[in-house]
Write an enzyme that holds these catalytic residues in place. Structure first.
Site, PDB file in Angstrom:
ATOM      1  N   ASP A  42       0.817  -1.214   0.000  1.00 33.26           N
ATOM      2  CA  ASP A  42       0.000   0.000   0.000  1.00 33.26           C
ATOM      3  C   ASP A  42       0.851   1.265   0.000  1.00 33.26           C
ATOM      4  O   ASP A  42       0.299   2.370  -0.080  1.00 33.26           O
ATOM      5  CB  ASP A  42      -0.925   0.009   1.223  1.00 33.26           C
ATOM      6  CG  ASP A  42      -1.968  -1.095   1.162  1.00 33.26           C
ATOM      7  OD1 ASP A  42      -2.661  -1.186   0.129  1.00 33.26           O
ATOM      8  OD2 ASP A  42      -2.076  -1.878   2.118  1.00 33.26           O
ATOM      9  N   ASP A  43       2.157   1.115   0.088  1.00 38.82           N
ATOM     10  CA  ASP A  43       3.040   2.266   0.134  1.00 38.82           C
ATOM     11  C   ASP A  43       3.150   2.898  -1.250  1.00 38.82           C
ATOM     12  O   ASP A  43       3.473   2.213  -2.239  1.00 38.82           O
ATOM     13  CB  ASP A  43       4.427   1.838   0.631  1.00 38.82           C
ATOM     14  CG  ASP A  43       5.360   3.020   0.805  1.00 38.82           C
ATOM     15  OD1 ASP A  43       5.359   3.603   1.898  1.00 38.82           O
ATOM     16  OD2 ASP A  43       6.088   3.351  -0.145  1.00 38.82           O
TER      17      ASP A  43
END
Length: 268
Positions: A155-156
């Site tokens: 999700d980064d």
């Protein structure tokens, strides 16, 4: 950096191998001391703020609530909401901070020594019970405070943008597709993530290598869209059954087999 790790990643993934050669050996920073309550409290303060503003709030927390030191969970529980609000915490962050303190006292959030003995997924499951703490925050703790070797924060934004740049994709990869692709990097996905972060630096410098091969990400079916499609199909069939069996021709009413209505002895 262990050469065996880089050799393993280069053998499993030629594109990542090219990125590794362009960047060079990973410069390892020793893991920072892990005090879970303090790390997560700092993460809450930094949410949706730049570093300068968050550090100012934390300094006020130390001065106003901790009497010059980082406050303990007991101090946070005892602190009036007005004191925490005066430090700069929003109401939502005050609630998150007090929930963190309560769950630390209840040992849901353990001490650092205990936390270090737990597997990654158990740490994620326990710490994300705290209000306002998501998986990404815990993954950063795993990487930078516990030094875990096999964490891929899909999700980064930096990891996803680095993957897009390094692999020559037109679009950002979806987190689930990136997670599926990253299975080949096990058990060193943290190192792979570190090189993907570096990819954006190379791109800005104009030294990012061309991908050694073109890849296609795994297709991940999205259940919601399938459900909506099936609903549309069912509703379409229902409407089709509800329509009359006879249809008018495009040439007008004369082509219809239905008998015309009478109005005053004339037909229309």
């Amino acid at each position: 950096m262990n050469k065996a790790i880089l050799a393993h990643l280069s053998r499993k993934d030629p594109v990542l191998g090219g990125l590794i050669r362009a960047v060079g050996p990973r410069r390892l920073a020793p893991p920072e001391d892990c005090h879970p309550f303090q790390v997560l409290a700092q993460a809450i303060a930094h949410q949706q703020l730049n570093g300068t503003a968050a550090n100012t709030i934390l300094k006020r927390l130390v001065d106003g609530c901790g009497q010059g030191a980082f406050p303990t969970p007991h101090m946070v529980i005892a602190a009036p909401e007005e004191t925490l609000r005066a430090a700069g915490f929003s109401r939502a962050k005050v609630a998150a901070l007090k929930d963190l303190a309560a769950k630390t006292l209840d040992s849901v959030v353990p001490e650092g020594a205990t936390l270090a003995q737990l597997p990654d997924e158990e740490i994620i499951a326990r710490l994300t019970q705290v209000r306002g703490i998501g998986r990404w925050t815990v993954e950063m703790l795993l990487i930078f405070h516990l030094g875990r070797p096999d964490v891929l924060p899909v999700d980064d934004f930096g990891v996803r943008a680095g993957f897009r740049a390094a692999y020559g994709l037109r679009r950002m990869p979806r987190p689930k597709a990136l997670a599926a692709f990253g299975e080949r990097w096990k058990p060193y996905r943290t190192t792979a993530a570190w090189y993907l972060w570096r990819a954006m630096e190379l791109k800005r410098a104009g030294t990012l290598p061309e991908p050694a091969e073109r890849i296609r990400l795994p297709r991940i079916l999205r259940r919601r869209r399938v459900v909506r499609t099936s609903r549309r199909l069912r509703s379409g069939k229902a409407r089709a059954r509800a329509k009359p069996a006879t249809r008018r021709s495009s040439k007008g009413a004369a082509a219809s087999s239905a008998r015309p209505r009478r109005s005053g002895g004339r037909t229309r």
